[in-house]
Write a protein that holds these residues in place. Structure first.
Motif, PDB file in Angstrom:
ATOM      1  N   ILE A   1      24.283   9.825  59.496  1.00 30.34           N
ATOM      2  CA  ILE A   1      25.490   9.004  59.534  1.00 30.34           C
ATOM      3  C   ILE A   1      25.307   7.851  58.553  1.00 30.34           C
ATOM      4  O   ILE A   1      24.277   7.172  58.567  1.00 30.34           O
ATOM      5  N   GLY A   2      26.302   7.606  57.722  1.00 30.04           N
ATOM      6  CA  GLY A   2      26.291   6.444  56.841  1.00 30.04           C
ATOM      7  C   GLY A   2      26.926   5.251  57.540  1.00 30.04           C
ATOM      8  O   GLY A   2      27.963   5.385  58.189  1.00 30.04           O
ATOM      9  N   ILE A   3      26.284   4.097  57.451  1.00 30.91           N
ATOM     10  CA  ILE A   3      26.807   2.864  58.058  1.00 30.91           C
ATOM     11  C   ILE A   3      27.166   1.901  56.936  1.00 30.91           C
ATOM     12  O   ILE A   3      26.299   1.498  56.151  1.00 30.91           O
TER      13      ILE A   3
ATOM     14  N   GLU B   1      20.512  10.717  70.146  1.00 28.50           N
ATOM     15  CA  GLU B   1      20.835  11.761  71.125  1.00 28.50           C
ATOM     16  C   GLU B   1      21.272  13.054  70.447  1.00 28.50           C
ATOM     17  O   GLU B   1      20.982  14.149  70.930  1.00 28.50           O
ATOM     18  N   HIS B   2      21.944  12.920  69.319  1.00 32.96           N
ATOM     19  CA  HIS B   2      22.437  14.105  68.592  1.00 32.96           C
ATOM     20  C   HIS B   2      21.520  14.499  67.435  1.00 32.96           C
ATOM     21  O   HIS B   2      21.891  15.326  66.607  1.00 32.96           O
ATOM     22  N   LYS B   3      20.340  13.859  67.383  1.00 34.26           N
ATOM     23  CA  LYS B   3      19.344  14.157  66.344  1.00 34.26           C
ATOM     24  C   LYS B   3      19.884  13.890  64.931  1.00 34.26           C
ATOM     25  O   LYS B   3      19.683  14.682  64.009  1.00 34.26           O
ATOM     26  N   TYR B   4      20.555  12.763  64.802  1.00 33.97           N
ATOM     27  CA  TYR B   4      21.069  12.314  63.503  1.00 33.97           C
ATOM     28  C   TYR B   4      20.282  11.075  63.052  1.00 33.97           C
ATOM     29  O   TYR B   4      19.870  10.261  63.876  1.00 33.97           O
ATOM     30  N   GLY B   5      20.115  10.955  61.738  1.00 38.50           N
ATOM     31  CA  GLY B   5      19.552   9.746  61.166  1.00 38.50           C
ATOM     32  C   GLY B   5      20.660   8.801  60.732  1.00 38.50           C
ATOM     33  O   GLY B   5      21.850   9.120  60.866  1.00 38.50           O
ATOM     34  N   MET B   6      20.277   7.642  60.206  1.00 42.79           N
ATOM     35  CA  MET B   6      21.252   6.652  59.752  1.00 42.79           C
ATOM     36  C   MET B   6      20.912   6.196  58.333  1.00 42.79           C
ATOM     37  O   MET B   6      19.752   6.049  57.975  1.00 42.79           O
TER      38      MET B   6
ATOM     39  N   ILE C   1      30.529   5.291  59.260  1.00 41.96           N
ATOM     40  CA  ILE C   1      31.082   4.297  60.180  1.00 41.96           C
ATOM     41  C   ILE C   1      31.220   2.986  59.416  1.00 41.96           C
ATOM     42  O   ILE C   1      30.235   2.466  58.883  1.00 41.96           O
ATOM     43  N   LEU C   2      32.439   2.468  59.345  1.00 44.92           N
ATOM     44  CA  LEU C   2      32.695   1.179  58.704  1.00 44.92           C
ATOM     45  C   LEU C   2      32.602   0.099  59.772  1.00 44.92           C
ATOM     46  O   LEU C   2      33.321   0.155  60.778  1.00 44.92           O
ATOM     47  N   LEU C   3      31.726  -0.875  59.574  1.00 41.16           N
ATOM     48  CA  LEU C   3      31.527  -1.930  60.573  1.00 41.16           C
ATOM     49  C   LEU C   3      32.497  -3.085  60.386  1.00 41.16           C
ATOM     50  O   LEU C   3      32.202  -4.225  60.757  1.00 41.16           O
ATOM     51  N   TYR C   4      33.658  -2.816  59.821  1.00 40.51           N
ATOM     52  CA  TYR C   4      34.655  -3.848  59.542  1.00 40.51           C
ATOM     53  C   TYR C   4      35.977  -3.156  59.226  1.00 40.51           C
ATOM     54  O   TYR C   4      36.022  -1.944  58.977  1.00 40.51           O
TER      55      TYR C   4
END
Length: 339
Positions: A63-65, A93-98, A126-129
């Protein structure tokens, strides 16, 4: 007529298979070739069909943050580590990295997002804004790439996965709380019109004043850029208007910084001025006096955002969700009945 990989290959003077490898960020392709191919893609307006490619290309399980500023800046604010902690629970939990963005300016952020997407480094973002005018959201919608937003998108919210608090309602609650303590000269501190949640909070503040018959005073709106000028700017504000007896601060850091300045200026909290703010970070409990603050449940914002995004990645046909995380005013010692 749609632009194809063959068109990009011809423009970049490479084979179609090389273009495909660049899109997949194959390490065997030289950086020089990758740059040339990506420039050709941008020039021609070519956007890969990532949904179709995902059937043929192995998932990155990442997942990109995307943060609103550079990582070194935002990670000083307790909001961001906590929201990332929430995301990480679902990712693990879903075995994803960030993959965290590191860009600073809006232009750099946009370019980094394009690089993450076209380089196939992540399965979703995921956009934190949520900005009032955001090229990133428009770009991701155009190419139909999975993403979620922590915040309310300014346009087309029904078509965007997003997780937020009801910022209008909770700011109205905060302002009404101060009015209930007898305050009528209430300032709104730390406004930044680039972000949607700020506009919502300002609206809640205005609604509370209006419903209580208190005239809205533009001079009581203090912008974040003003605060960055330090104690002298605060002194200038206090001299320029009828001194506010209460402040609604847009986050705890601003409130705690003001309390520090007020101590030097012999302004007592809450005897001379009451302060309420947002986020309810750990420091709020241990400031002197302990800070009245809105608990927006930062952890849940991150966890629910990641959950919705992972659902979208696994099923591209799932409808966008809007989740509202409850927020609660935590009363402490920084507000008092006006004398």
């Amino acid at each position: 007529m749609a632009i194809t990989i063959k068109d990009v290959a011809k423009e970049a003077n490479v084979s179609p298979s090389t273009v495909s490898r660049v899109i997949a960020d194959n390490p065997r392709i030289s950086e020089e070739t990758k740059i040339r191919v990506r420039e050709a893609m941008e020039k021609l307006g070519y956007h890969p069909n990532f949904t179709a490619r995902s059937l043929a290309v192995k998932s990155t399980a990442t997942i990109g943050i995307v943060m609103p500023f550079s990582a070194s800046h935002v990670l000083q604010d307790p909001f961001f580590p906590e929201v990332i902690r929430g995301i990480s629970v679902q990712a693990r939990e879903h075995k994803y990295g960030m993959y965290l963005s590191t860009a600073g300016t809006e232009e750099e952020i946009f370019e980094e997002v394009v690089g993450m997407v076209q380089g196939r480094r992540v399965d979703g973002l995921i956009l934190l804004y949520s900005r009032t005018d955001d090229r990133v959201i428009k770009y991701l919608q155009k190419i139909d790439f999975p993403f979620a937003v922590i915040g309310r998108p300014v346009l087309g919210a029904e078509r965007v996965i997003h997780v937020d608090n009801d910022n209008i309602y909770i700011t109205k609650v905060v302002t009404e709380y101060l009015i209930g303590l007898g305050h009528t000269n209430i300032a709104f501190i730390g406004f930044d019109g680039d972000f949607v949640f700020m506009l919502d909070r300002l609206e809640g503040y205005k609604q509370a004043l209006s419903e209580s018959g208190i005239p809205f005073n533009e001079d009581y709106i203090v912008h974040k850029s003003t605060l960055s000028k330090g104690k002298e700017a605060i002194k200038s504000f206090l001299r320029s208007v009828e001194s506010p007896t209460a402040l609604v601060c847009t986050d705890d850091f601003i409130a705690i910084e003001l309390m520090s300045h007020f101590e030097e200026m012999n302004i007592r909290v809450p005897e001379d001025v009451s302060i309420a703010s947002f986020n309810n970070v750990l420091l709020a409990q241990y400031s002197k006096p302990a800070l009245t603050s809105v608990d927006i449940d930062i952890f849940q914002l991150g966890m629910q955002g990641a959950s919705c995004l992972l659902e979208k990645i696994k099923d591209p046909n799932v409808l966008p969700k809007r989740i509202t995380i409850p927020a609660k005013l935590i009363e402490r010692k920084s507000c008092a009945q006006i004398k």
